[in-house]
Design a protein around this motif. Structure first.
Motif, PDB file in Angstrom:
ATOM      1  N   ASN A  79       0.797  -1.230   0.000  1.00 53.23           N
ATOM      2  CA  ASN A  79       0.000   0.000   0.000  1.00 53.23           C
ATOM      3  C   ASN A  79       0.825   1.272   0.000  1.00 53.23           C
ATOM      4  OD1 ASN A  79      -1.591  -2.262   0.941  1.00 53.23           O
ATOM      5  ND2 ASN A  79      -3.184  -0.801   1.522  1.00 53.23           N
ATOM      6  N   GLU A  80       1.958   1.259   0.727  1.00 50.64           N
ATOM      7  CA  GLU A  80       2.710   2.501   0.871  1.00 50.64           C
ATOM      8  C   GLU A  80       3.333   2.963  -0.438  1.00 50.64           C
ATOM      9  OE1 GLU A  80       2.432   4.461   3.235  1.00 50.64           O
ATOM     10  OE2 GLU A  80       1.381   3.090   4.582  1.00 50.64           O
ATOM     11  N   ARG A  83      -0.199   3.873  -3.025  1.00 51.28           N
ATOM     12  CA  ARG A  83      -0.915   5.114  -2.736  1.00 51.28           C
ATOM     13  C   ARG A  83      -0.183   6.339  -3.285  1.00 51.28           C
ATOM     14  NH1 ARG A  83      -2.441   5.231   2.904  1.00 51.28           N
ATOM     15  NH2 ARG A  83      -3.357   7.253   2.431  1.00 51.28           N
ATOM     16  N   HIS A  84       1.070   6.163  -3.713  1.00 45.38           N
ATOM     17  CA  HIS A  84       1.852   7.255  -4.297  1.00 45.38           C
ATOM     18  C   HIS A  84       2.046   7.089  -5.797  1.00 45.38           C
ATOM     19  CE1 HIS A  84       2.422   8.538  -0.228  1.00 45.38           C
ATOM     20  NE2 HIS A  84       2.982   7.397   0.076  1.00 45.38           N
ATOM     21  N   ARG A 543       2.796  10.801   3.032  1.00 43.13           N
ATOM     22  CA  ARG A 543       1.372  11.055   2.840  1.00 43.13           C
ATOM     23  C   ARG A 543       1.200  12.274   1.938  1.00 43.13           C
ATOM     24  NH1 ARG A 543       1.086   6.671   4.046  1.00 43.13           N
ATOM     25  NH2 ARG A 543      -0.035   5.641   5.738  1.00 43.13           N
ATOM     26  N   ASP A 545      -1.965  12.486  -0.223  1.00 47.88           N
ATOM     27  CA  ASP A 545      -3.203  12.061  -0.875  1.00 47.88           C
ATOM     28  C   ASP A 545      -3.856  13.166  -1.688  1.00 47.88           C
ATOM     29  OD1 ASP A 545      -2.726   9.640   0.278  1.00 47.88           O
ATOM     30  OD2 ASP A 545      -4.232   9.842   1.864  1.00 47.88           O
ATOM     31  N   THR A 551      -4.851   5.786  -8.423  1.00 42.02           N
ATOM     32  CA  THR A 551      -3.882   4.806  -8.925  1.00 42.02           C
ATOM     33  C   THR A 551      -4.670   3.648  -9.509  1.00 42.02           C
ATOM     34  OG1 THR A 551      -2.295   5.407  -7.190  1.00 42.02           O
ATOM     35  CG2 THR A 551      -1.915   3.348  -8.369  1.00 42.02           C
ATOM     36  N   PHE A 559      -6.882   2.822  -5.780  1.00 49.54           N
ATOM     37  CA  PHE A 559      -6.704   3.876  -4.778  1.00 49.54           C
ATOM     38  C   PHE A 559      -7.244   5.171  -5.378  1.00 49.54           C
ATOM     39  CE2 PHE A 559      -4.182   7.345  -2.876  1.00 49.54           C
ATOM     40  CZ  PHE A 559      -4.403   7.115  -1.527  1.00 49.54           C
ATOM     41  N   GLY A 562      -7.313   9.083  -1.427  1.00 52.18           N
ATOM     42  CA  GLY A 562      -7.017   8.683  -0.058  1.00 52.18           C
ATOM     43  C   GLY A 562      -7.646   7.392   0.401  1.00 52.18           C
ATOM     44  N   PHE A 564      -8.435   3.176  -0.401  1.00 57.20           N
ATOM     45  CA  PHE A 564      -8.172   1.975  -1.198  1.00 57.20           C
ATOM     46  C   PHE A 564      -9.483   1.259  -1.522  1.00 57.20           C
ATOM     47  CE2 PHE A 564      -3.929   2.554   0.549  1.00 57.20           C
ATOM     48  CZ  PHE A 564      -3.128   2.217  -0.533  1.00 57.20           C
TER      49      PHE A 564
END
Length: 599
Positions: A79-80, A83-84, A543, A545, A551, A559, A562, A564
């Motif tokens: 996830n980390e 999310r980017h 972070r 978002d 994504t 995603f 912010g 998922f």
């Protein structure tokens, strides 16, 4: 015309080739981009719509340097990174992979080098490792609900430890026999047959083993002979694959081997990716050699050599003395060898040890990565709240102490509750802007999934786009948006030979939608989040978002603003193993609730 699964409307579209952006609409069906048109696209009853007016639509970012190998087994959504905007990750870097070795050996290989909690690495592998071959690893990986796509190197230390035994492979008096070298090369061939990108190697001696059996020995790859390295290069050259390397960061002489093996004079060139092009505070002159060396290897030597470069300030945090930079000199290694705080404190209080540490610290001309300047060491957390915000160097002057004595006193007094940060590299914006534009320098070295308490560069792509956007807003551009997108996507997919980094019609729909209105200095801010899979340890994260609107992996919005998608990384899997050299637009079924859903 069949109904579209997804439509992205009105965004500025960058295809990943370096072509300028155009305002258009993108249609996706069955996991692929099927239409790119300025005309409105038909929206069906089941069509998902992402409104992208005023935003940038681009291929998902490719993170070429991660250490997610163990985390994949317990948190396959990654996830980390996702999310980017990262939709493809490369694992198996720095000579480390989880293919051949036992879980115990893997835990000892990974944990200290990558600053990962050894008990959790061991538990993750003991609970999951059913494979003993590269194809077995691939088969197991593809049963996971992967979030992003995964490509992999074979780790040389992994293969060498499995062939020779971890004890012999880390004994400086033992060399691989002719038969053992042949078996290591055979295992590399086996990995290439399974679609691995190549092999990753290590010659940096201050990356150490964890555990009790061979603690503080360097990684197996560092003990290899040049003959062994040349044998691996021959296999890769013949197969057209990639060599990833980490040079000796103290002596640096072995950079010459990596440059030479990349060259193509009277032979086929070899793709070589080497850490790392950085403007270090310790040796600021070094940044001037990266482009010339790449020029010599590529233009004069007709090679395929690249440096990896992190496109942001390299800032790290430490809990007490737990930081990898202390591995670069003897007294630091001695402290890190001791795991228990009581034993460490006894050592740190010893006057003979302190004299040793001061000598190491004060050596002016020794090769180094850490600048060893406690005036760039800001205390961010401490039981003594009066220290927070102060530089350790200033505390030393206030106490009339040598900086080393002051620092060691603070570590003895507060242990890992003393948290501090320092800048290692890339602190001069004008040099950063030049480095990122140099030929032979590509983006990499995020180290995502490693050094969980020390640094977080999961959002390296957003940080670069923020720099580009801010420079343009100030009428001082150093790079166009389309070139930045190319360097984060298409350039990397092409170099590593994977189907990633492009979103023209026919390509797999791995897409990130970036909102430039959300780009600001906040993308560099410090954050932490709990990691349940590793015992609820608090890891450093990023972070932003407001910057990542969506994504999309294999045409699925995983995603958005912010949040998922339901079941993401647990019962919903959108990623797959990317095999080197496979065809464009390859799509595997999205997995839901453990069932394959035909697209």
């Amino acid at each position: 015309m069949l109904e579209l699964d997804l439509v992205i409307t009105g965004g500025t579209y960058f295809d990943g080739t370096g072509a300028p952006g155009v305002v258009t609409n993108v249609g996706v069906r069955d996991g692929r981009v099927v239409v790119v048109s300025p005309a409105p696209l038909a929206i069906g009853a089941a069509t998902k719509v992402v409104e992208a007016a005023g935003q940038w639509v681009m291929p998902g970012f490719v993170d070429t340097h991660t250490h997610y190998d163990a985390e994949l087994q317990v948190a396959p959504g990654l996830n980390e990174s996702v999310r980017h905007g990262v939709t493809t990750v490369l694992v198996g870097n720095c000579s480390l992979s989880t293919v051949y070795s036992t879980p115990l050996d893997i835990a000892d290989l990974f944990s200290r080098v990558e600053a990962l909690p050894r008990p959790h690495v061991l538990a993750a592998l003991e609970g999951a490792k059913t494979w003993s071959t590269p194809q077995g690893w691939v088969d197991a990986l593809e049963q996971l609900p992967l979030g992003p796509h995964v490509a992999s190197f074979l780790g040389h230390s992994d293969a060498r430890a499995a062939v020779m035994g971890i004890g012999r492979s880390t004994d400086p008096d033992q060399k691989a026999t002719k038969g053992e070298q042949a078996e290591i090369e055979r295992r590399l061939e086996e990995a290439l047959d399974a679609g691995f990108l190549g092999i990753s190697t290590m010659t940096n001696p201050w990356d150490k083993l964890d555990g009790d059996r061979y603690r503080s020995r360097s990684l197996p790859s560092t003990y290899s002979s040049w003959k062994e390295f040349r044998g691996l290069s021959r296999v890769l050259r013949r197969r057209g694959r990639v060599l990833q390397g980490v040079p000796n960061l103290n002596k640096k002489y072995d950079i010459g081997f990596y440059l030479a093996t990349a060259t193509g004079l009277f032979r086929k060139p070899l793709k070589v990716s080497l850490l790392a092009a950085a403007d270090t505070k310790a040796e600021p002159w070094v940044q001037g050699i990266f482009a010339p060396l790449a020029f010599i290897a590529n233009r004069l030597g007709r090679g395929r050599f690249t440096w990896q470069h992190l496109p942001t300030t390299f800032r790290v945090w430490a809990d007490g003395i737990d930081l990898v930079v202390f591995e670069e000199f003897g007294s630091g290694r001695e402290a890190l060898h001791l795991r228990e705080e009581m034993g460490r404190n006894e050592l740190l209080n010893d006057e003979a040890y302190r004299r040793w540490f001061r000598r190491d610290f004060d050596k002016r001309f020794s090769p180094r990565v850490w600048h060893r300047d406690f005036d760039d060491a800001e205390i961010t957390e401490s039981p003594d709240t009066q220290l927070i915000g102060m530089m350790i160097g200033q505390v030393a002057r206030d106490r009339d102490l040598h900086p080393v004595d002051c620092y060691l006193d603070l570590v003895v007094e507060h242990g890992t509750k003393l948290r501090w940060k320092t800048n290692i590299a890339n602190t001069r914006p004008e040099i950063q802007d030049k480095l990122i534009n140099r030929a032979g320098i590509t983006i990499g070295f995020s180290d995502a999934g490693a050094h969980l308490r020390n640094m977080a560069f999961y959002n390296f792509g957003i940080r670069l786009l923020n720099r580009v956007h801010q420079a343009q807003s100030k009428d001082k551009p150093f790079m166009t948006v389309e070139k930045a997108v190319f360097k984060l996507t298409g350039e990397l997919g092409e170099f590593y030979g994977i189907d990633a980094g492009r979103i023209a019609v026919g390509d797999r729909a791995d897409i990130v939608v970036v909102d430039p209105a959300g780009l600001s200095d906040a993308v560099d801010d410090y954050h932490e989040a709990l990691m349940p899979e590793f015992g609820n340890m608090s890891r450093m994260v990023n972070r932003n978002d407001a910057a990542v609107a969506a994504t999309i992996v294999t045409g699925e919005v995983v995603f958005e603003r912010g949040v998922f998608a339901d079941g993401y990384g647990r019962t919903l899997g959108t990623g797959r193993f990317l095999r080197a050299g496979e065809g464009r637009g390859t799509v595997a079924p999205v997995r839901r609730l453990g069932l394959e859903v035909a697209q």
